[in-house]
Design a protein around this motif. Structure first.
Motif, PDB file in Angstrom:
ATOM      1  N   UNK A   3       0.886  -1.307  -0.026  1.00 54.63           N
ATOM      2  CA  UNK A   3      -0.174   0.031   0.065  1.00 54.63           C
ATOM      3  C   UNK A   3       0.932   1.225  -0.092  1.00 54.63           C
ATOM      4  N   UNK A   4       1.951   1.356   0.644  1.00 55.37           N
ATOM      5  CA  UNK A   4       2.795   2.512   0.798  1.00 55.37           C
ATOM      6  C   UNK A   4       3.570   2.383  -0.322  1.00 55.37           C
ATOM      7  N   UNK A   5       4.133   1.436  -0.950  1.00 57.35           N
ATOM      8  CA  UNK A   5       4.760   1.424  -2.107  1.00 57.35           C
ATOM      9  C   UNK A   5       4.017   1.945  -3.236  1.00 57.35           C
ATOM     10  N   UNK A  42      -6.794  13.338   0.315  1.00 59.63           N
ATOM     11  CA  UNK A  42      -7.143  13.763   1.393  1.00 59.63           C
ATOM     12  C   UNK A  42      -8.515  13.725   1.904  1.00 59.63           C
ATOM     13  N   UNK A  43      -9.406  14.155   0.936  1.00 63.18           N
ATOM     14  CA  UNK A  43     -10.733  13.850   1.118  1.00 63.18           C
ATOM     15  C   UNK A  43     -11.190  12.615   0.824  1.00 63.18           C
ATOM     16  N   UNK A  44     -10.666  11.747   0.026  1.00 60.45           N
ATOM     17  CA  UNK A  44     -11.160  10.315   0.112  1.00 60.45           C
ATOM     18  C   UNK A  44     -10.653   9.471   1.440  1.00 60.45           C
ATOM     19  N   UNK A  45      -9.487   9.672   1.914  1.00 61.26           N
ATOM     20  CA  UNK A  45      -9.518   8.977   3.311  1.00 61.26           C
ATOM     21  C   UNK A  45     -10.228   9.483   4.597  1.00 61.26           C
ATOM     22  N   UNK A  46     -10.916  10.646   4.329  1.00 56.94           N
ATOM     23  CA  UNK A  46     -11.652  11.246   5.409  1.00 56.94           C
ATOM     24  C   UNK A  46     -11.135  12.186   6.237  1.00 56.94           C
ATOM     25  N   UNK A  47     -10.270  13.037   5.652  1.00 55.39           N
ATOM     26  CA  UNK A  47      -9.615  14.327   6.260  1.00 55.39           C
ATOM     27  C   UNK A  47     -10.854  15.283   6.306  1.00 55.39           C
ATOM     28  N   UNK A  48     -10.761  16.288   7.194  1.00 58.59           N
ATOM     29  CA  UNK A  48     -11.655  17.350   7.185  1.00 58.59           C
ATOM     30  C   UNK A  48     -10.770  18.448   6.929  1.00 58.59           C
ATOM     31  N   UNK A 148       4.027   9.379   3.840  1.00 55.73           N
ATOM     32  CA  UNK A 148       4.160   8.762   5.399  1.00 55.73           C
ATOM     33  C   UNK A 148       2.970   9.858   5.875  1.00 55.73           C
ATOM     34  N   UNK A 149       2.800  10.814   5.875  1.00 56.68           N
ATOM     35  CA  UNK A 149       1.986  11.528   6.538  1.00 56.68           C
ATOM     36  C   UNK A 149       0.318  11.193   6.202  1.00 56.68           C
ATOM     37  N   UNK A 150       0.142  11.204   4.798  1.00 55.25           N
ATOM     38  CA  UNK A 150      -1.234  10.497   4.050  1.00 55.25           C
ATOM     39  C   UNK A 150      -1.358   9.212   4.716  1.00 55.25           C
ATOM     40  N   UNK A 151      -0.339   8.350   4.698  1.00 57.75           N
ATOM     41  CA  UNK A 151      -0.696   7.064   5.094  1.00 57.75           C
ATOM     42  C   UNK A 151      -0.967   6.882   6.630  1.00 57.75           C
ATOM     43  N   UNK A 152      -0.192   7.726   7.618  1.00 56.04           N
ATOM     44  CA  UNK A 152      -0.259   7.920   8.951  1.00 56.04           C
ATOM     45  C   UNK A 152      -1.777   8.173   9.170  1.00 56.04           C
ATOM     46  N   UNK A 153      -2.287   9.288   8.215  1.00 57.62           N
ATOM     47  CA  UNK A 153      -3.606   9.797   9.022  1.00 57.62           C
ATOM     48  C   UNK A 153      -4.714   8.969   8.333  1.00 57.62           C
ATOM     49  N   UNK A 154      -4.430   8.188   7.366  1.00 55.51           N
ATOM     50  CA  UNK A 154      -5.311   7.145   6.990  1.00 55.51           C
ATOM     51  C   UNK A 154      -5.494   6.180   7.915  1.00 55.51           C
ATOM     52  N   UNK A 155      -4.378   5.575   8.596  1.00 55.88           N
ATOM     53  CA  UNK A 155      -4.309   4.497   9.542  1.00 55.88           C
ATOM     54  C   UNK A 155      -5.037   5.258  10.963  1.00 55.88           C
ATOM     55  N   UNK A 156      -5.107   6.372  11.354  1.00 54.33           N
ATOM     56  CA  UNK A 156      -5.493   6.909  12.561  1.00 54.33           C
ATOM     57  C   UNK A 156      -7.034   6.997  12.279  1.00 54.33           C
ATOM     58  N   UNK A 157      -7.537   7.329  10.919  1.00 57.20           N
ATOM     59  CA  UNK A 157      -8.738   7.397  10.748  1.00 57.20           C
ATOM     60  C   UNK A 157      -9.631   5.846  10.819  1.00 57.20           C
ATOM     61  N   UNK A 396       6.194   6.211  13.280  1.00 54.45           N
ATOM     62  CA  UNK A 396       6.499   7.284  14.271  1.00 54.45           C
ATOM     63  C   UNK A 396       5.402   8.527  14.296  1.00 54.45           C
ATOM     64  N   UNK A 397       4.836   8.648  13.196  1.00 53.05           N
ATOM     65  CA  UNK A 397       3.955   9.937  13.092  1.00 53.05           C
ATOM     66  C   UNK A 397       2.797   9.585  13.944  1.00 53.05           C
ATOM     67  N   UNK A 398       2.557   8.502  13.795  1.00 52.84           N
ATOM     68  CA  UNK A 398       1.143   7.767  14.617  1.00 52.84           C
ATOM     69  C   UNK A 398       1.494   7.805  16.193  1.00 52.84           C
ATOM     70  N   UNK A 399       2.756   7.673  16.380  1.00 52.32           N
ATOM     71  CA  UNK A 399       3.022   7.194  17.816  1.00 52.32           C
ATOM     72  C   UNK A 399       3.360   8.848  18.511  1.00 52.32           C
ATOM     73  N   UNK A 400       3.621   9.743  17.745  1.00 54.35           N
ATOM     74  CA  UNK A 400       3.674  10.960  18.202  1.00 54.35           C
ATOM     75  C   UNK A 400       2.286  11.532  18.740  1.00 54.35           C
ATOM     76  N   UNK A 401       1.331  11.235  17.779  1.00 56.61           N
ATOM     77  CA  UNK A 401      -0.016  11.630  17.986  1.00 56.61           C
ATOM     78  C   UNK A 401      -0.399  11.126  19.140  1.00 56.61           C
TER      79      UNK A 401
END
Length: 409
Positions: A3-5, A42-48, A148-157, A396-401
């Motif tokens: 997915x990340x590739x 960003x809209x597709x993964x559910x960001x506001x 990495x940022x988009x993937x981390x946000x998608x994971x948190x969502x 790391x992004x996810x863990x920081x959050x």
């Protein structure tokens, strides 16, 4: 992993090279192609609160899933690539289970990525590498950070069980030409602090960078027949050479490391009547930085007194060492360090031998240390990135959050 590739490959195949000669923002029209795609994703993964302004600056929000007050943090990356090397028709190669040997990037041109020269390769033996085909740069700087940022946000969502406060993300144009933060609306971004995902090898954590200036030296000469030139000809090429010979020869990029500063001449052209060259000035120490700029002024004055005021020096500050702005809130570095250690990544805290959007943003009121994105050998055909490093950066992004939220409880 796939997915990340797939996300990374999609981004790097879009040419987003910036242009320092352009006066527009973004500096190239083609940067809009990726910018518009990022808004859609960003809209597709559910960001506001997803928005893009007239200069292609993108921001979005992941709302808090807690009912307590938690600091708002941000993650920022740039989507342009360097003008130093072509970014047209990027054709990435995937090397699975890297064996520690030479990687032939381009057999026809005999371009080889070798651990004999690039020793860092050996630390990724057994991992999956993404390389160029030897004809372009890759664009991991900084499309890896965006991935990495988009993937981390998608994971948190998709995993609301991970508790976090409000998170802001920002993607910028033109970082590679020193303008990435010029139109960044810090007030609108409204974060207590942020992190740029724009470092190199896994583990890098940086909160100090060069003080930076650019310089252009313009020399006007006089062309006279060489047979009758005594006391008449003013050879602009010779004066340019004279100027450069006065600069300390050991203080160049290829002769310095760590906190050592340098002068770097990167463009030169000339004829008898007109010569000019461009250079950058870098130093982590503010006093040394000022002395370097003064040396350029002194050389200009000296040669003008000899050759008759034929030299013009254009000297501009670009950005400053963010350490001054980050040290008072050093806990934000400690949080990133703790997140890395939790993900079994050894933090490498060192000064950046370059700059990031974070350096300017820190002076604009948004303290912004820099975290690894995972790539190596940026801005050229030997660029590569281990997929495992991108995965770790995402973690790391996810863990920081998560840590910021826990510390607020």
């Amino acid at each position: 992993m796939q997915h990340i590739i797939d996300r990374f490959l999609k981004y790097v195949k879009i040419d987003t090279q910036s242009d320092p000669k352009s006066k527009t923002t973004p500096s190239t029209e083609k940067q809009w192609h990726l910018a518009d795609l990022l808004v859609e994703e960003l809209l597709e993964i559910g960001m506001e609160e997803v928005s893009i302004d007239n200069n292609a600056y993108i921001t979005a929000t992941l709302p808090s899933n807690l009912n307590i007050e938690v600091p708002t943090i941000g993650f920022i990356s740039h989507f342009d690539t360097s003008p130093d090397f072509t970014a047209t028709n990027v054709n990435p190669q995937i090397i699975e289970d890297y064996d520690g040997k030479d990687i032939v990037l381009n057999a026809h041109e005999n371009i080889v990525l070798s651990p004999d020269y690039f020793e860092d390769l050996l630390q990724y033996k057994g991992q999956t590498l993404i390389t160029t085909d030897g004809t372009t740069l890759l664009g991991a700087d900084d499309k890896a950070g965006i991935t990495e940022i988009v993937t981390a946000m998608e994971y948190l969502i998709n995993h609301p069980e991970i508790k976090h406060g409000k998170i802001r993300v920002g993607f910028t144009p033109d970082e590679e030409i020193g303008r990435g933060a010029h139109h960044f609306d810090v007030e609108k971004f409204d974060a207590d602090w942020a992190y740029t995902m724009d470092g190199s090898q896994i583990g890098e954590l940086e909160f100090e960078n060069f003080n930076a200036a650019s310089a252009k030296v313009i020399i006007k000469g006089k062309s006279v027949h060489p047979g009758y030139a005594k006391n008449k000809m003013v050879n602009a090429i010779s004066i340019a050479s004279e100027f450069l010979e006065i600069l300390p020869p050991e203080e160049t990029p290829q002769n310095t490391e760590g906190r050592e500063g340098f002068f770097h001449v990167h463009h030169i052209q000339g004829s008898i009547e007109h010569a000019e060259f461009e250079l950058i000035v870098r130093d982590h120490d503010k006093d040394h930085f000022e002395k370097r700029k003064q040396l350029l002024r002194n050389i200009t004055d000296k040669l003008n007194s000899i050759h008759g005021n034929c030299i013009t020096l254009e000297l501009k500050d670009q950005y400053f060492n963010m350490r001054e702005k980050v040290e008072p809130v050093y806990h934000i570095v400690e949080i990133a360090k703790e997140a890395m250690e939790a993900m079994r990544v050894t933090p490498i805290i060192k000064p950046i031998r370059g700059g990031t959007d974070g350096s300017q943003l820190s002076y604009m009121g948004l303290p912004c240390p820099n975290i690894f994105a995972g790539g190596h050998n940026f801005h050229g055909k030997y660029e590569y990135i281990p997929v495992e490093s991108m995965i770790k950066a995402t973690e790391v992004i996810i863990k920081i959050c998560e840590l910021v939220a826990k510390k607020a409880v």
